[in-house]
Motif scaffolding. Sequence first.
Motif, short mmCIF file in Angstrom:
data_model
loop_
_atom_site.label_atom_id
_atom_site.label_comp_id
_atom_site.label_asym_id
_atom_site.label_seq_id
_atom_site.Cartn_x
_atom_site.Cartn_y
_atom_site.Cartn_z
N UNK A 83 0.95 -1.02 4.77
CA UNK A 83 1.03 -2.29 4.05
C UNK A 83 0.32 -2.20 2.70
N UNK A 84 0.80 -3.03 1.77
CA UNK A 84 0.23 -3.07 0.43
C UNK A 84 -0.01 -4.52 0.01
N UNK A 85 -1.20 -4.79 -0.48
CA UNK A 85 -1.56 -6.11 -0.95
C UNK A 85 -2.17 -5.97 -2.35
N UNK A 86 -2.17 -7.06 -3.09
CA UNK A 86 -2.75 -7.06 -4.43
C UNK A 86 -3.48 -8.38 -4.63
N UNK A 106 -1.55 -11.43 -2.82
CA UNK A 106 -0.13 -11.13 -2.73
C UNK A 106 0.10 -10.02 -1.71
N UNK A 107 1.29 -10.05 -1.11
CA UNK A 107 1.70 -8.98 -0.19
C UNK A 107 3.00 -8.37 -0.67
N UNK A 108 3.10 -7.06 -0.58
CA UNK A 108 4.34 -6.36 -0.95
C UNK A 108 5.41 -6.61 0.11
N UNK A 154 -1.80 -16.80 -0.54
CA UNK A 154 -2.80 -17.85 -0.62
C UNK A 154 -3.81 -17.50 -1.71
N UNK A 155 -4.70 -18.42 -1.99
CA UNK A 155 -5.79 -18.12 -2.89
C UNK A 155 -7.11 -18.44 -2.19
N UNK A 156 -8.15 -17.74 -2.65
CA UNK A 156 -9.51 -17.95 -2.15
C UNK A 156 -10.39 -18.20 -3.36
#
Length: 244
Positions: free
Chosen positions: A195-198, A209-211, A220-222
């Motif tokens: 998996x890849x997230x940014x 974000x998720x790929x 979502x935001x934190x």
Amino acid sequence: MPAATIINRFVIGIENSNYEVYLLELINSSDFFLNKGKGHYKSPISEENGQYDAEAPDYEIDFKLLATQTLLMGYSTLALQPEAITKGVTFYTSCKRPRSRIKASQIHVILRDLSVNDLEEIRRHKTRRTCTENDIPEILNTIETRKNILLLLPYIFKFDNQIQLDKAIDIITCSLNNDFHNLLSYRKKIAPDFDTYLTAVYDNKFLIFEENQSNLLFHEYVSTSETPTYLELSGYDTTYPRNE
């Protein structure tokens, strides 16, 4: 982002001068990642055997900085060096290379018009040098990591005029996909089972974000208030390096 938030051990006298510390705080404040891992994440006791940077009961993830080596070198050597003497007292010493100039690449610019085939060809020319010609091969080396990864894009997004949050996120998502679609396609080709997230910052929020199919989908935001280490390191902001 300020140099202190992305260059590890940049702030002398601060034990947590490491972006991995606040990324751990980030995923432990994220409903998405907590659900993914079925619980909170912890750092491994040791990473000698290639352990992930963060481990939860049902998931593991590594943290990676998505930035060019030349830009990081610019931050590290051309920004004033902070030293925390005691609480509330900080000295700033001269940068490591006064009156120097460093030619640095902006990652989103150099990747924007490159196809997957272009990236594969460039990857063959990786060297051990830190120079603009080696920036893309170094980025590809990072992207090839055969682990689940969360990429930190060390930029703070801003707009000239105030706009609604949903619209801002849509614009940022579109821009990221325009710049990084082929890089994500390259990763899917090299490490398809991971998996890849940014994440990046906008309006005092970490956007996550998720790929998916080589595009980034916003989850979502934190709030940065949930990442005290990031806030602390941001307080040691210094003069940004000049980019040529």
